[in-house]
Design a protein around this motif. Structure first.
Motif, PDB file in Angstrom:
ATOM      1  N   ASN A  95       8.571 -28.868  13.698  1.00  0.00           N
ATOM      2  CA  ASN A  95       8.850 -30.201  13.165  1.00  0.00           C
ATOM      3  C   ASN A  95       8.436 -31.277  14.152  1.00  0.00           C
ATOM      4  OD1 ASN A  95       9.916 -29.431  10.710  1.00  0.00           O
ATOM      5  ND2 ASN A  95      11.976 -29.258  11.517  1.00  0.00           N
ATOM      6  N   VAL A 123       9.382 -35.445   5.865  1.00  0.00           N
ATOM      7  CA  VAL A 123      10.384 -34.375   5.730  1.00  0.00           C
ATOM      8  C   VAL A 123      10.103 -33.313   6.782  1.00  0.00           C
ATOM      9  CG1 VAL A 123      10.763 -34.758   3.244  1.00  0.00           C
ATOM     10  CG2 VAL A 123       8.965 -33.191   3.991  1.00  0.00           C
ATOM     11  N   VAL A 126       8.755 -27.308   7.073  1.00  0.00           N
ATOM     12  CA  VAL A 126       8.789 -26.312   5.991  1.00  0.00           C
ATOM     13  C   VAL A 126       8.722 -27.008   4.633  1.00  0.00           C
ATOM     14  CG1 VAL A 126      10.213 -24.523   4.917  1.00  0.00           C
ATOM     15  CG2 VAL A 126      10.045 -24.638   7.390  1.00  0.00           C
ATOM     16  N   GLN A 127       9.450 -28.103   4.476  1.00  0.00           N
ATOM     17  CA  GLN A 127       9.411 -28.842   3.210  1.00  0.00           C
ATOM     18  C   GLN A 127       8.055 -29.510   2.995  1.00  0.00           C
ATOM     19  OE1 GLN A 127      12.736 -31.491   3.432  1.00  0.00           O
ATOM     20  NE2 GLN A 127      14.226 -29.881   3.061  1.00  0.00           N
ATOM     21  N   ALA A 128       7.473 -30.041   4.060  1.00  0.00           N
ATOM     22  CA  ALA A 128       6.152 -30.672   3.946  1.00  0.00           C
ATOM     23  C   ALA A 128       5.104 -29.644   3.529  1.00  0.00           C
ATOM     24  CB  ALA A 128       5.763 -31.326   5.265  1.00  0.00           C
ATOM     25  N   TRP A 129       5.179 -28.450   4.111  1.00  0.00           N
ATOM     26  CA  TRP A 129       4.237 -27.390   3.728  1.00  0.00           C
ATOM     27  C   TRP A 129       4.422 -27.036   2.259  1.00  0.00           C
ATOM     28  CZ3 TRP A 129      -0.183 -25.385   4.442  1.00  0.00           C
ATOM     29  CH2 TRP A 129      -0.507 -24.152   3.907  1.00  0.00           C
ATOM     30  N   GLY A 130       5.658 -26.902   1.811  1.00  0.00           N
ATOM     31  CA  GLY A 130       5.922 -26.626   0.396  1.00  0.00           C
ATOM     32  C   GLY A 130       5.388 -27.727  -0.512  1.00  0.00           C
ATOM     33  N   TRP A 131       5.514 -28.964  -0.071  1.00  0.00           N
ATOM     34  CA  TRP A 131       5.015 -30.111  -0.829  1.00  0.00           C
ATOM     35  C   TRP A 131       3.495 -30.022  -0.992  1.00  0.00           C
ATOM     36  CZ3 TRP A 131       1.759 -34.186   0.515  1.00  0.00           C
ATOM     37  CH2 TRP A 131       1.782 -35.295  -0.334  1.00  0.00           C
ATOM     38  N   GLU A 134       2.553 -27.054  -3.325  1.00  0.00           N
ATOM     39  CA  GLU A 134       2.858 -27.366  -4.725  1.00  0.00           C
ATOM     40  C   GLU A 134       1.781 -28.248  -5.352  1.00  0.00           C
ATOM     41  OE1 GLU A 134       6.047 -30.282  -6.742  1.00  0.00           O
ATOM     42  OE2 GLU A 134       6.909 -28.712  -5.486  1.00  0.00           O
TER      43      GLU A 134
END
Length: 172
Positions: A95, A123, A126-131, A134
């Motif tokens: 992060n 964010v 991990v959330q940025a990678w998911g974003w 997606e």
């Protein structure tokens, strides 16, 4: 015992090998690999990381970063210095290195966002990678591949800059 044998040897014919795992009967590297590898569905983001345009070393570093497996200071045990080598202010982790507003990475993300007309969420990693996964890895569109290339290059070069700083600290 010989009554159980259902074929008769062909003395006049040469013996030959037949690879039953390939239609041609010949063993190929691909057919051997397919036979021996573990089959599993591709995970999220694999299309974004691995495609025909990818730069292998960039993709490899992005693959490690996407799984949180780069050897950041928080993952290296036994080192007395666990601060970020780029800012020497906070504990280094994924992060901090790639997303938190810091002069080095923030400048890179702002420049890339401006040039590529992208918005990047503020964010955790991990959330940025998911974003990104997606939005950019569902189809094989050239613009989405370019997003993957830009992301992989940015992560790779931030990681390279970090490693340059790490080499200076460890050699001192």
């Amino acid at each position: 015992m010989w009554n159980l044998v259902s074929f008769q040897p062909q003395v006049e014919q040469q013996d030959s090998w037949v690879w039953t795992k390939h239609a041609s009967g010949k063993c190929t590297i691909k057919s051997a690999w397919e036979q021996n590898r573990r089959h599993s569905p591709p995970d999220d983001g694999s299309r974004l990381i691995w495609h025909k345009w990818h730069v292998p070393r960039h993709s490899f570093v992005l693959w490690l970063a996407a799984r949180g497996r780069l050897r950041t200071m928080d993952r290296l045990h036994g080192l007395p210095h666990q601060q970020c080598v780029l800012c020497n202010d906070q504990m280094e982790n994924h992060n901090h290195l790639f997303l938190l507003p810091r002069p080095f990475s923030a400048t890179i993300w702002q420049e890339l966002a401006g040039r590529a007309h992208l918005t990047w969420p503020s964010v955790p990693w991990v959330q940025a990678w998911g974003w990104v996964v997606e939005r950019c890895s569902s189809t094989n569109v050239a613009t989405q591949r370019l997003v993957g290339l830009v992301l992989a290059a940015a992560i790779y070069h931030i990681w390279q800059e970090r490693n340059e700083g790490f080499m200076i600290i460890t050699s001192a």
